[in-house]
Design a protein around this motif. Sequence first.
Motif, PDB file in Angstrom:
ATOM      1  N   ASN A   1       0.819  -1.207   0.000  1.00  0.00           N
ATOM      2  CA  ASN A   1       0.000   0.000   0.000  1.00  0.00           C
ATOM      3  C   ASN A   1       0.852   1.256   0.000  1.00  0.00           C
ATOM      4  OD1 ASN A   1      -1.800  -2.228   1.165  1.00  0.00           O
ATOM      5  ND2 ASN A   1      -3.243  -0.572   0.767  1.00  0.00           N
ATOM      6  N   SER A   2       1.990   1.212   0.676  1.00  0.00           N
ATOM      7  CA  SER A   2       2.896   2.357   0.664  1.00  0.00           C
ATOM      8  C   SER A   2       3.469   2.567  -0.738  1.00  0.00           C
ATOM      9  CB  SER A   2       4.023   2.134   1.674  1.00  0.00           C
ATOM     10  OG  SER A   2       4.870   3.259   1.739  1.00  0.00           O
ATOM     11  N   LEU A   3       3.850   1.474  -1.394  1.00  0.00           N
ATOM     12  CA  LEU A   3       4.352   1.574  -2.766  1.00  0.00           C
ATOM     13  C   LEU A   3       3.280   2.110  -3.697  1.00  0.00           C
ATOM     14  CD1 LEU A   3       6.506   1.000  -4.952  1.00  0.00           C
ATOM     15  CD2 LEU A   3       5.581  -1.323  -5.101  1.00  0.00           C
ATOM     16  N   LEU A   4       2.045   1.678  -3.475  1.00  0.00           N
ATOM     17  CA  LEU A   4       0.933   2.140  -4.304  1.00  0.00           C
ATOM     18  C   LEU A   4       0.800   3.657  -4.253  1.00  0.00           C
ATOM     19  CD1 LEU A   4      -1.707   1.772  -5.926  1.00  0.00           C
ATOM     20  CD2 LEU A   4      -2.859   1.361  -3.754  1.00  0.00           C
ATOM     21  N   TYR A   5       0.777   4.208  -3.040  1.00  0.00           N
ATOM     22  CA  TYR A   5       0.637   5.662  -2.914  1.00  0.00           C
ATOM     23  C   TYR A   5       1.855   6.385  -3.481  1.00  0.00           C
ATOM     24  CZ  TYR A   5      -3.625   5.473  -0.143  1.00  0.00           C
ATOM     25  OH  TYR A   5      -4.921   5.289   0.263  1.00  0.00           O
ATOM     26  N   TRP A   6       3.019   5.768  -3.359  1.00  0.00           N
ATOM     27  CA  TRP A   6       4.228   6.387  -3.921  1.00  0.00           C
ATOM     28  C   TRP A   6       4.124   6.478  -5.441  1.00  0.00           C
ATOM     29  CZ3 TRP A   6       8.285   9.270  -3.282  1.00  0.00           C
ATOM     30  CH2 TRP A   6       9.318   9.217  -4.199  1.00  0.00           C
ATOM     31  N   LEU A   7       3.658   5.415  -6.068  1.00  0.00           N
ATOM     32  CA  LEU A   7       3.566   5.399  -7.524  1.00  0.00           C
ATOM     33  C   LEU A   7       2.455   6.320  -8.033  1.00  0.00           C
ATOM     34  CD1 LEU A   7       4.109   1.587  -8.164  1.00  0.00           C
ATOM     35  CD2 LEU A   7       5.677   3.437  -8.742  1.00  0.00           C
ATOM     36  N   VAL A   8       1.354   6.387  -7.297  1.00  0.00           N
ATOM     37  CA  VAL A   8       0.275   7.303  -7.692  1.00  0.00           C
ATOM     38  C   VAL A   8       0.761   8.737  -7.579  1.00  0.00           C
ATOM     39  CG1 VAL A   8      -1.988   8.204  -7.014  1.00  0.00           C
ATOM     40  CG2 VAL A   8      -1.619   5.741  -7.146  1.00  0.00           C
ATOM     41  N   GLY A   9       1.594   8.995  -6.550  1.00  0.00           N
ATOM     42  CA  GLY A   9       2.108  10.356  -6.362  1.00  0.00           C
ATOM     43  C   GLY A   9       1.342  11.068  -5.273  1.00  0.00           C
ATOM     44  N   SER A  10       1.948  12.093  -4.720  1.00  0.00           N
ATOM     45  CA  SER A  10       1.358  12.844  -3.625  1.00  0.00           C
ATOM     46  C   SER A  10       1.525  14.330  -3.875  1.00  0.00           C
ATOM     47  CB  SER A  10       2.025  12.453  -2.302  1.00  0.00           C
ATOM     48  OG  SER A  10       1.615  13.305  -1.270  1.00  0.00           O
ATOM     49  N   THR A  11       0.536  15.108  -3.418  1.00  0.00           N
ATOM     50  CA  THR A  11       0.660  16.559  -3.523  1.00  0.00           C
ATOM     51  C   THR A  11       1.381  17.146  -2.318  1.00  0.00           C
ATOM     52  OG1 THR A  11      -1.523  16.772  -2.512  1.00  0.00           O
ATOM     53  CG2 THR A  11      -1.415  16.821  -4.914  1.00  0.00           C
ATOM     54  N   ASP A  12       1.700  16.302  -1.349  1.00  0.00           N
ATOM     55  CA  ASP A  12       2.457  16.741  -0.179  1.00  0.00           C
ATOM     56  C   ASP A  12       3.920  16.925  -0.601  1.00  0.00           C
ATOM     57  OD1 ASP A  12       3.800  17.140   2.157  1.00  0.00           O
ATOM     58  OD2 ASP A  12       2.899  15.445   3.218  1.00  0.00           O
ATOM     59  N   LYS A  13       4.410  18.163  -0.589  1.00  0.00           N
ATOM     60  CA  LYS A  13       5.761  18.449  -1.087  1.00  0.00           C
ATOM     61  C   LYS A  13       6.832  17.673  -0.335  1.00  0.00           C
ATOM     62  CE  LYS A  13       4.684  23.091  -2.793  1.00  0.00           C
ATOM     63  NZ  LYS A  13       4.981  24.535  -2.680  1.00  0.00           N
ATOM     64  N   ALA A  14       6.575  17.360   0.931  1.00  0.00           N
ATOM     65  CA  ALA A  14       7.568  16.633   1.719  1.00  0.00           C
ATOM     66  C   ALA A  14       7.687  15.182   1.287  1.00  0.00           C
ATOM     67  CB  ALA A  14       7.194  16.689   3.202  1.00  0.00           C
ATOM     68  N   ARG A  15       6.696  14.674   0.504  1.00  0.00           N
ATOM     69  CA  ARG A  15       6.690  13.257   0.143  1.00  0.00           C
ATOM     70  C   ARG A  15       6.893  13.031  -1.347  1.00  0.00           C
ATOM     71  NH1 ARG A  15       1.978   9.981   2.945  1.00  0.00           N
ATOM     72  NH2 ARG A  15       3.388   8.327   2.288  1.00  0.00           N
ATOM     73  N   VAL A  16       6.979  14.089  -2.111  1.00  0.00           N
ATOM     74  CA  VAL A  16       7.114  13.933  -3.554  1.00  0.00           C
ATOM     75  C   VAL A  16       8.580  13.766  -3.930  1.00  0.00           C
ATOM     76  CG1 VAL A  16       6.753  15.020  -5.787  1.00  0.00           C
ATOM     77  CG2 VAL A  16       5.040  15.268  -4.007  1.00  0.00           C
ATOM     78  N   GLY A  17       8.901  12.673  -4.611  1.00  0.00           N
ATOM     79  CA  GLY A  17      10.266  12.440  -5.064  1.00  0.00           C
ATOM     80  C   GLY A  17      10.549  13.212  -6.340  1.00  0.00           C
TER      81      GLY A  17
END
Length: 266
Positions: free
Chosen positions: A53-69
């Motif tokens: 589930n963590s990988l899923l959210y990583w691949l979908v992407g996040s609008t949280d600047k602290a979490r965006v690679g």
Amino acid sequence: IFSRAIPPHLFVQSEQDCVKEMGVKLLKHLVLQHPQLFQELLLEGLTIVVDGNSLLYWLVGSTDKARVGKGRAPLPWQFGGEVHAFVGRVEQFCADVRSWKVRLEVLFDCGCDPSKHDTQVDRQLTRLRFLEAVRANVKPKATPEFRFPCALTVLAQLLQREGHLVRWAFGEADWVVAAHAVRNAHNVLTDDTDALICGAGVIFCDQVDWSSGKAKVFPSSAVAQILQLQTGPQLGLLAVLSGNDETDRLATAQPNAHWLRKRFPT
């Protein structure tokens, strides 16, 4: 529904030997303040346990600047048409993994511990408020994490097609992931720090360089080193004192005596 849709052998029984306190507040912030404690890891030929589930959210992407690679922009889920882009991201991830002959053992959530009821309600209310703001044409203060309905199925099927082990936990997978990794001397690929409490080394999703076949792993022992604690129960106690998905911080609420007795009977 799930018992009919997913064969029983694809479920993983709960790992009773692992402390279950997860979602430790501010732990990732603490970890990232000590980059010198990360260790370089060569990926070729390794087996890595993955919090699905963590990988899923990583691949979908996040609008949280602290979490965006780097280059990890969130998919425009609210406008539709994001499925093809998501498939492309997963296929690229699988190609990177294949290029270094890495084997993945992926575990997904299947339900939630009853003790996290209030946390789950808060998350759903945040999402509902966001959707109400979008419908009213009002710019929301923050964007919560979303995933489109078929994202998990797409990720699981593509990983299985590559020959990786894919399983579902009874309940939340994060602590089962950690216990499985510890038992088999593997590290955990995740975007969270939960596995550190159970003694597993963590590879954050943005700490992998597929072009060089190297990653940075943060060992569980480094948390104990920073805070001058012993691994095991003292790290579990850290999760209680810091606050997590089941208990509030001591600074804002009384400790949950029942929770403490259940986790540390001695």
